[in-house]
Scaffold this motif. Structure first.
Motif, PDB file in Angstrom:
ATOM      1  N   ALA A  71       9.511  -6.450 -19.116  1.00 27.60           N
ATOM      2  CA  ALA A  71       8.902  -7.714 -18.686  1.00 27.60           C
ATOM      3  C   ALA A  71       9.825  -8.489 -17.756  1.00 27.60           C
ATOM      4  N   GLU A  72      11.112  -8.510 -18.067  1.00 25.24           N
ATOM      5  CA  GLU A  72      12.069  -9.213 -17.201  1.00 25.24           C
ATOM      6  C   GLU A  72      12.195  -8.506 -15.849  1.00 25.24           C
ATOM      7  N   LEU A  73      12.215  -7.173 -15.852  1.00 25.99           N
ATOM      8  CA  LEU A  73      12.296  -6.439 -14.584  1.00 25.99           C
ATOM      9  C   LEU A  73      11.032  -6.663 -13.761  1.00 25.99           C
ATOM     10  N   ALA A  74       9.888  -6.722 -14.426  1.00 24.84           N
ATOM     11  CA  ALA A  74       8.642  -7.015 -13.716  1.00 24.84           C
ATOM     12  C   ALA A  74       8.695  -8.401 -13.077  1.00 24.84           C
ATOM     13  N   ARG A  75       9.285  -9.348 -13.795  1.00 22.69           N
ATOM     14  CA  ARG A  75       9.411 -10.705 -13.245  1.00 22.69           C
ATOM     15  C   ARG A  75      10.341 -10.709 -12.034  1.00 22.69           C
ATOM     16  N   LEU A  76      11.413  -9.939 -12.107  1.00 23.36           N
ATOM     17  CA  LEU A  76      12.386  -9.902 -11.018  1.00 23.36           C
ATOM     18  C   LEU A  76      11.852  -9.188  -9.785  1.00 23.36           C
ATOM     19  N   THR A  77      11.011  -8.190  -9.981  1.00 20.42           N
ATOM     20  CA  THR A  77      10.605  -7.314  -8.872  1.00 20.42           C
ATOM     21  C   THR A  77       9.154  -7.475  -8.446  1.00 20.42           C
ATOM     22  N   GLY A  78       8.334  -8.078  -9.305  1.00 23.84           N
ATOM     23  CA  GLY A  78       6.912  -8.179  -9.022  1.00 23.84           C
ATOM     24  C   GLY A  78       6.135  -6.898  -9.273  1.00 23.84           C
ATOM     25  N   ALA A  79       6.781  -5.908  -9.868  1.00 19.69           N
ATOM     26  CA  ALA A  79       6.138  -4.615 -10.095  1.00 19.69           C
ATOM     27  C   ALA A  79       5.276  -4.640 -11.353  1.00 19.69           C
ATOM     28  N   PRO A  80       4.191  -3.858 -11.360  1.00 25.36           N
ATOM     29  CA  PRO A  80       3.395  -3.738 -12.582  1.00 25.36           C
ATOM     30  C   PRO A  80       4.081  -2.854 -13.612  1.00 25.36           C
ATOM     31  N   ILE A  81       3.856  -3.148 -14.881  1.00 24.47           N
ATOM     32  CA  ILE A  81       4.301  -2.296 -15.975  1.00 24.47           C
ATOM     33  C   ILE A  81       3.170  -1.331 -16.312  1.00 24.47           C
ATOM     34  N   ARG A  82       3.484  -0.060 -16.494  1.00 23.04           N
ATOM     35  CA  ARG A  82       2.482   0.951 -16.804  1.00 23.04           C
ATOM     36  C   ARG A  82       2.819   1.585 -18.156  1.00 23.04           C
ATOM     37  N   LEU A  83       1.807   1.717 -19.010  1.00 23.75           N
ATOM     38  CA  LEU A  83       1.991   2.259 -20.359  1.00 23.75           C
ATOM     39  C   LEU A  83       0.689   2.901 -20.810  1.00 23.75           C
ATOM     40  N   HIS A  84       0.785   3.982 -21.579  1.00 23.06           N
ATOM     41  CA  HIS A  84      -0.427   4.567 -22.157  1.00 23.06           C
ATOM     42  C   HIS A  84      -0.939   3.643 -23.271  1.00 23.06           C
ATOM     43  N   PRO A  85      -2.221   3.312 -23.261  1.00 21.13           N
ATOM     44  CA  PRO A  85      -2.739   2.315 -24.218  1.00 21.13           C
ATOM     45  C   PRO A  85      -2.695   2.751 -25.675  1.00 21.13           C
ATOM     46  N   ASP A  86      -2.496   4.021 -25.952  1.00 14.29           N
ATOM     47  CA  ASP A  86      -2.370   4.443 -27.349  1.00 14.29           C
ATOM     48  C   ASP A  86      -1.112   3.895 -28.014  1.00 14.29           C
ATOM     49  N   ASP A  87      -0.200   3.333 -27.218  1.00 18.20           N
ATOM     50  CA  ASP A  87       0.999   2.702 -27.778  1.00 18.20           C
ATOM     51  C   ASP A  87       0.870   1.180 -27.877  1.00 18.20           C
TER      52      ASP A  87
END
Length: 206
Positions: A71-87
């Protein structure tokens, strides 16, 4: 171009906490990268990224030590976080509803720097565990599904030994033997080095 940042922190699940070192992998070129498993120290990862654009922060699974800097890296870079929804249940243990991700799908291809990273859903270590296969680079990023010397741990909540063995057998050991395996912790290995030991792992695991 593949780069690694090793970060240190803790892994916590089922009431226990352990000190761990994590491999954070960066894949791309001089202009853009994908970050695989933003662990522990967003600043250290951002410094390694430098001036490049981050196309995505991909989580191989949602144990806290693999997502706690996402979340912090996403805030710093503006990049989306990607994750499989089963987690999702594991994600919520860390972030609740305080951070969002975009769902990964099995077979999806993430393009970065002219390279395709194919998402392989490999449940077992966790329900939504994935590996990222880059055939052009002859590399697979295995997260905690496969290590040098055997499968990832399955003794805690939301994990299954039988399931991880099936994932390794059907999704990873079918890759070319020369494929380098870049893991979530520790040293890299290859499909050819690990494939002959599958039956040993099964005997040991049961």
């Amino acid at each position: 171009m593949i780069d690694r940042v090793i970060t240190s922190g803790t892994f916590s699940l089922d009431g226990g906490t352990w000190e761990v070192d994590n491999n954070v992998w960066l894949v791309g070129d001089a202009r853009e990268v994908v970050v695989i498993d933003a662990a522990h120290d967003a600043g250290a990862v951002a410094r390694r990224v430098g001036g490049r654009a981050v196309k995505a922060i991909v989580c191989t699974h949602a144990h806290n030590d693999h997502i706690n800097a996402a979340a912090e890296l996403a805030r710093l870079t503006g990049a989306p976080i990607r994750l499989h929804p089963d987690d999702q249940v594991l994600w919520e243990q860390v972030y609740g509803s305080g951070a969002a991700y975009e769902p990964l799908a099995d077979g999806e291809k993430i393009m970065v720097g002219g390279t395709a990273l194919e998402v392989l859903h490999t449940p077992g270590h966790s329900p939504g565990a994935v590996c990222l296969y880059a055939p052009d680079l002859c590399v697979v990023f295995s997260g905690d599904t496969l290590f040098r010397g055997g499968p990832g741990a399955t003794g805690r909540s939301y994990s299954s030994f039988d399931t991880i063995i099936t994932s390794i057998r059907e999704r990873l050991l079918t890759l070319p033997a020369e494929t380098v395996v870049h893991t979530g912790h520790g040293d890299s290995t290859s499909i050819g080095a690990e494939a002959p030991h599958l039956e040993e792992w099964i005997a040991r695991g049961h």
